[in-house]
Design an enzyme around this catalytic site. Structure first.
Site, PDB file in Angstrom:
ATOM      1  CG  ASP A   1      -2.157   0.807   1.073  1.00 33.72           C
ATOM      2  OD1 ASP A   1      -2.299   1.483   0.037  1.00 33.72           O
ATOM      3  OD2 ASP A   1      -3.013   0.768   1.969  1.00 33.72           O
ATOM      4  CG  ASP A   2      -0.202   4.794   0.260  1.00 30.95           C
ATOM      5  OD1 ASP A   2      -1.102   4.322  -0.457  1.00 30.95           O
ATOM      6  OD2 ASP A   2      -0.406   5.712   1.085  1.00 30.95           O
TER       7      ASP A   2
ATOM      8  CB  CYS B   1      -6.259   3.168  -1.536  1.00 35.27           C
ATOM      9  SG  CYS B   1      -4.874   3.845  -0.594  1.00 35.27           S
TER      10      CYS B   1
ATOM     11  CG  HIS C   1     -10.306   1.225  -0.317  1.00 36.60           C
ATOM     12  ND1 HIS C   1      -9.090   1.739   0.075  1.00 36.60           N
ATOM     13  CD2 HIS C   1     -11.237   1.894   0.403  1.00 36.60           C
ATOM     14  CE1 HIS C   1      -9.271   2.675   0.974  1.00 36.60           C
ATOM     15  NE2 HIS C   1     -10.567   2.800   1.192  1.00 36.60           N
TER      16      HIS C   1
ATOM     17  CG  ASP D   1      -2.394   1.241  -3.483  1.00 32.87           C
ATOM     18  OD1 ASP D   1      -1.206   1.558  -3.309  1.00 32.87           O
ATOM     19  OD2 ASP D   1      -3.256   1.333  -2.589  1.00 32.87           O
ATOM     20  CG  HIS D   2      -1.501   4.939  -5.062  1.00 33.51           C
ATOM     21  ND1 HIS D   2      -0.860   5.332  -3.916  1.00 33.51           N
ATOM     22  CD2 HIS D   2      -2.748   4.559  -4.671  1.00 33.51           C
ATOM     23  CE1 HIS D   2      -1.674   5.217  -2.892  1.00 33.51           C
ATOM     24  NE2 HIS D   2      -2.830   4.735  -3.313  1.00 33.51           N
TER      25      HIS D   2
END
Length: 536
Positions: free
Chosen positions: A19-20, A52, A106, A302-303
């Site tokens: 995540d992130d 997200c 999510h 996710d990014h």
């Protein structure tokens, strides 16, 4: 499938989502580096929206945000847009046992409060119980009291339940692997690690890997003079934490005091090393169970996450630091040879004992790719027929892809770069000037959409009027634009959108999307030496 794909077939799939996690970091991550050394590594992979929920729904359905119609966290695509088949659902329909641990979809309304169970998963999904304390007052401050801080390095033994979410997720994923090891059907196991997502609630010992005196600021910590105000994200989520509030930072541009910037970067780096340690334990278990020889491993995020570049923090933008993601795919017998019996493919590396461990490079794929490519790529590599391309309007089509399979890039290593390859991203805004909800506006409040095109040589973005009722963009009503030529400006600090003299240097855009055609036409105005009406 073709015989050269893998000696052991069918392939299991282990999908790991951090995540992130941004792609450009110099951190101690020996287990991730080891995985990369045995994998195809996509060096230019991009998410379709840098937040997200929308990103995860996009790559798990292989549809872009304008097709999922999810730009915030407040709708379920099967009801709000179309009853689209997901990546795990496709494998489930093809005889796989599908399982989810941690943050994959999510949570909440965006996945129907069920992580899309039972559509996508064979069994109910697992969420670590200790995540309930993630945003509570569990961070010991300098005053000796407990706070809900951004920076939250902790003694794990003092935490509620005596553990942390990613530790619990690793243990559950290991348990599931043991359960399915001798199963009659292949498995698809998705594991979502929460870190390095804020708050940085991590074991305190990982900070020792990054002494504060060795930390440095972002190379471009100031807001670029040519950055349109609509493009700026004011990092409101981290402002809500108690330690940030105590700094009384000006809205919207700050800046954060330099000493605190260094501490944020230190904690983010440490959070990545902590996640790497959990990843290593999981991959080592895969080895111990003799599953590495017949399991495809896919690692991504996710990014990304800004660490002070352009005076920005967190995600919520169209810059590379927010949209670019790691994408690593291990296929036994294809990306590397299957190890001989008794030799481990993924031995665990303790980051404290091997902080500078180095591995050979894997198969580097330099072409620009997108996360919507993940669904068809993983399907084809596993021996399944990839979903067909989506028609122009696909709301009524349950199974199709708005991406492309990159399986051939993995199976056949080619030199050179496809300079025509394009990645599309987008981000919504409620107004031209930064305001409290600029980072994450609700659908009803979206007034502007920033459509961004990333090629090998440039990033081009236009911010246009958007109607959230009809989900339509008015590409003739342009609020602002950005153009960065990456050869001379890799950090995307010098916006030349308004510099007519550079118009002839632009290259043509692809037209795979309706707005892609319009953006290409917009570039023609530059090359002709004029601008469309309404351009700033």
């Amino acid at each position: 499938p073709p015989a050269q794909l893998c000696t052991y077939y069918p392939l299991n799939v282990l999908l790991i989502v951090s995540d992130d996690l941004r792609s450009s970091l110099e951190v101690s991550s020996p287990n991730l580096d080891q995985l990369a050394s045995k994998s195809a590594v996509f060096l230019n992979a991009f998410a379709q929206q840098a937040v997200c929920g929308p990103s995860r729904i996009s790559f798990l359905t292989s549809r872009r945000p304008d097709t999922t119609r999810l730009y915030d966290f407040n709708s379920y695509w099967r009801v709000h847009a179309g009853n689209y088949t997901t990546l795990p659902q496709y494998f489930k329909s093809n005889g796989y046992t599908t399982m989810s641990v941690g943050k994959v979809f999510h949570p909440g309304i965006a996945s129907n409060f069920s992580d899309d169970y039972p559509y996508s998963w064979s069994v109910p999904t697992y969420h670590p119980p200790s995540f309930a304390y993630e945003k509570r007052k569990v961070c010991k401050g300098q005053d000796g009291k407990l706070h809900a801080n951004l920076l939250c390095a902790v003694n794990v033994s003092e935490m509620p339940l005596g553990t942390l979410p990613d530790m619990e997720s690793t243990a559950e994923a290991q348990r599931l692997l043991r359960t399915v090891k001798d199963g009659q059907s292949p498995f698809f196991l998705a594991v979502g690690y929460h870190k390095p997502h804020v708050p940085f609630r991590i074991p305190q010992e990982f900070l020792k890997l990054y002494p504060l005196e060795n930390m440095s600021l972002a190379p471009d910590p100031d807001v670029p003079k040519g950055l349109p105000s609509v493009a700026y994200n004011p990092w409101t989520d981290i402002r809500k934490r108690e330690d940030m509030q105590a700094l009384n930072i000006s809205f919207p541009y700050g800046p954060i005091p330099k000493d605190f910037q260094l501490r944020i970067r230190q904690h983010y780096f440490a959070a990545v090393s902590y996640m790497d340690s959990e990843l290593g334990k999981l991959l080592s278990t895969l080895d111990d169970l003799d599953l590495a020889k017949n399991t495809m491993v896919v690692f991504t995020s996710d990014h990304g996450w800004s660490l002070g570049e352009h005076g920005e923090w967190a995600k919520y933008s169209n810059f590379d630091v927010a949209t670019q993601v790691p994408l690593i795919i291990y296929v036994p017998g294809v990306t590397s040879a299957v190890e001989k019996p008794g030799k481990k493919t993924f031995p665990f590396w303790d980051v404290f004992q091997h902080p500078h461990m180095r591995f050979s490079e894997g198969r580097a794929v330099r072409n620009v790719v997108e996360l919507v490519d993940l669904f068809p790529t993983v399907s084809e590599l596993a021996g399944l027929k990839p979903p067909p391309p989506c028609p122009h309007s696909s709301f009524a089509v349950q199974l199709c892809t708005e991406g492309s399979s990159r399986a051939l890039s993995i199976q056949v290593l080619k030199e050179g770069i496809d300079v025509e390859a394009i990645a599309y991203s987008q981000y919504p805004r409620p107004s031209d000037a930064p305001q409290a909800d600029s980072d994450l506006p609700s659908l009803a409040d979206i007034r502007i959409m920033g459509y961004s095109v990333r090629s090998h040589s440039y990033r081009f973005t236009v911010w246009v009027t958007f109607d959230p009722v009809n989900f339509t963009a008015n590409l003739t009503d342009i609020h602002a634009g950005e153009l960065y030529l990456l050869k001379d400006d890799p950090g995307q600090d010098h916006n030349i959108y308004n510099s007519i003299m550079h118009g002839t240097a632009l290259v043509k855009l692809g037209s795979r999307l309706p707005w892609g055609t319009a953006l290409r036409q917009h570039l023609l105005y530059f090359t002709a030496g004029s601008k469309p009406n309404g351009t700033p």
